[in-house]
Design a protein around this motif. Sequence first.
Motif, PDB file in Angstrom:
ATOM      1  N   GLN A  37      30.384  36.476  29.149  1.00 32.17           N
ATOM      2  CA  GLN A  37      29.520  36.341  30.171  1.00 32.17           C
ATOM      3  C   GLN A  37      28.617  35.082  29.382  1.00 32.17           C
ATOM      4  O   GLN A  37      28.074  35.109  28.720  1.00 32.17           O
ATOM      5  N   GLY A  40      24.474  31.825  33.665  1.00 33.87           N
ATOM      6  CA  GLY A  40      24.510  31.438  34.915  1.00 33.87           C
ATOM      7  C   GLY A  40      25.762  31.533  35.341  1.00 33.87           C
ATOM      8  O   GLY A  40      25.955  30.955  36.470  1.00 33.87           O
ATOM      9  N   MET A  41      26.609  32.069  34.785  1.00 34.18           N
ATOM     10  CA  MET A  41      28.132  32.500  35.294  1.00 34.18           C
ATOM     11  C   MET A  41      28.518  33.642  35.298  1.00 34.18           C
ATOM     12  O   MET A  41      27.812  34.594  34.706  1.00 34.18           O
ATOM     13  N   GLY A  42      29.283  34.102  35.960  1.00 35.02           N
ATOM     14  CA  GLY A  42      29.871  35.251  36.296  1.00 35.02           C
ATOM     15  C   GLY A  42      30.663  35.725  35.269  1.00 35.02           C
ATOM     16  O   GLY A  42      31.205  34.985  34.374  1.00 35.02           O
ATOM     17  N   LEU A  43      30.830  37.079  35.090  1.00 32.70           N
ATOM     18  CA  LEU A  43      31.991  37.663  34.232  1.00 32.70           C
ATOM     19  C   LEU A  43      33.308  36.961  34.241  1.00 32.70           C
ATOM     20  O   LEU A  43      33.858  36.886  35.224  1.00 32.70           O
ATOM     21  N   LEU A  45      37.181  37.461  32.989  1.00 29.15           N
ATOM     22  CA  LEU A  45      38.124  38.446  32.373  1.00 29.15           C
ATOM     23  C   LEU A  45      38.928  37.852  31.098  1.00 29.15           C
ATOM     24  O   LEU A  45      39.880  36.708  31.345  1.00 29.15           O
ATOM     25  N   TYR A  48      43.115  42.512  29.459  1.00 27.19           N
ATOM     26  CA  TYR A  48      42.878  43.762  29.626  1.00 27.19           C
ATOM     27  C   TYR A  48      44.078  44.462  29.225  1.00 27.19           C
ATOM     28  O   TYR A  48      45.271  43.888  29.136  1.00 27.19           O
ATOM     29  N   GLU A  59      41.759  35.667  32.981  1.00 25.54           N
ATOM     30  CA  GLU A  59      41.335  34.252  33.544  1.00 25.54           C
ATOM     31  C   GLU A  59      41.271  33.457  32.263  1.00 25.54           C
ATOM     32  O   GLU A  59      41.668  32.379  32.429  1.00 25.54           O
ATOM     33  N   PHE A  90      31.474  41.386  26.505  1.00 26.03           N
ATOM     34  CA  PHE A  90      31.440  43.110  27.066  1.00 26.03           C
ATOM     35  C   PHE A  90      32.844  43.271  27.194  1.00 26.03           C
ATOM     36  O   PHE A  90      33.717  42.909  27.537  1.00 26.03           O
ATOM     37  N   GLN A 102      33.989  50.236  36.555  1.00 25.11           N
ATOM     38  CA  GLN A 102      34.085  49.998  35.277  1.00 25.11           C
ATOM     39  C   GLN A 102      32.733  50.392  34.420  1.00 25.11           C
ATOM     40  O   GLN A 102      31.528  50.028  34.889  1.00 25.11           O
ATOM     41  N   PHE A 104      30.389  49.755  31.012  1.00 24.41           N
ATOM     42  CA  PHE A 104      30.649  48.772  30.029  1.00 24.41           C
ATOM     43  C   PHE A 104      29.779  49.176  29.024  1.00 24.41           C
ATOM     44  O   PHE A 104      28.892  49.861  28.885  1.00 24.41           O
ATOM     45  N   GLY A 105      30.277  48.428  27.920  1.00 20.82           N
ATOM     46  CA  GLY A 105      29.507  48.854  26.506  1.00 20.82           C
ATOM     47  C   GLY A 105      28.206  47.819  26.589  1.00 20.82           C
ATOM     48  O   GLY A 105      28.030  46.932  27.517  1.00 20.82           O
ATOM     49  N   PRO A 106      27.486  47.925  25.330  1.00 26.32           N
ATOM     50  CA  PRO A 106      26.223  47.281  25.172  1.00 26.32           C
ATOM     51  C   PRO A 106      26.439  45.537  25.105  1.00 26.32           C
ATOM     52  O   PRO A 106      25.500  44.896  25.116  1.00 26.32           O
ATOM     53  N   ARG A 109      26.485  39.689  21.332  1.00 23.70           N
ATOM     54  CA  ARG A 109      26.148  38.264  21.249  1.00 23.70           C
ATOM     55  C   ARG A 109      26.565  37.565  20.070  1.00 23.70           C
ATOM     56  O   ARG A 109      26.350  37.690  19.059  1.00 23.70           O
TER      57      ARG A 109
END
Lengths: 113, 109
Positions: A37, A40-43, A45, A48, A59, A90, A102, A104-106, A109
């Motif tokens: 992440q 300002g952007m989406g998650l 992938l 998986y 992606e 994440f 889903q 998520f873990g914490p 960074r």
Amino acid sequence: NAGVTQTPKFRILKIGQSMTLQCTQDMNHNYMYWYRQDPGMGLKLIYYSVGAGITDKGEVPNGYNVSRSTTEDFPLRLELAAPSQTSVYFCASSYYDTNYEQYFGPGTRLTVT
Amino acid sequence: GQNIDQPTEMTATEGAIVQINCTYQTSGFNGLFWYQQHAGEAPTFLSYNVLDGLEEKGRFSSFLSRSKGYSYLLLKELQMKDSASYLCALKDSNYQLIWGAGTKLIIKP
């Protein structure tokens, strides 16, 4: 249940270094995911897995590798770190496929300088 | 391809109602999720819509119109703790989630 745990929480890497981000879940979930992440952007992938021994690209897989030797663990490997890999990472899991929520873990960074 | 649009930021007052919109374009639709993400924390699941209509869950409701490529999240009786980003995620034809950039909701007293 601890849910999804990730280590480390924070890390600074120098360009060209390598590291492994750890992810463990104790919910016996089949599916596991790695996202990044950026502000300002989406998650996005990265990779998986649908079960132990099975992984697939998402992606944005370039620069990363994963393995899934057990149901619980899904580590993400960064080889030859680059500044473009500075992000929050994440790990997530779900019981089955994306029909299910889903967990998520914490997050980790990561800064590459 | 797929595209998801959400407003970048919204402001609302404590106790009020706010609607956060999500519009999408996709070649294959298999469901839409809403997640909440507090600053510095992980996303947490709010709702999942696969059929048209309104799904109500306490103070939060989510609506879907597949023909219009449109969803919204409705938050009632806003509380200060609702200050967070709200992420819309589309399940595409490959059954992977495509995430919007999120809407940052600011609640003022």
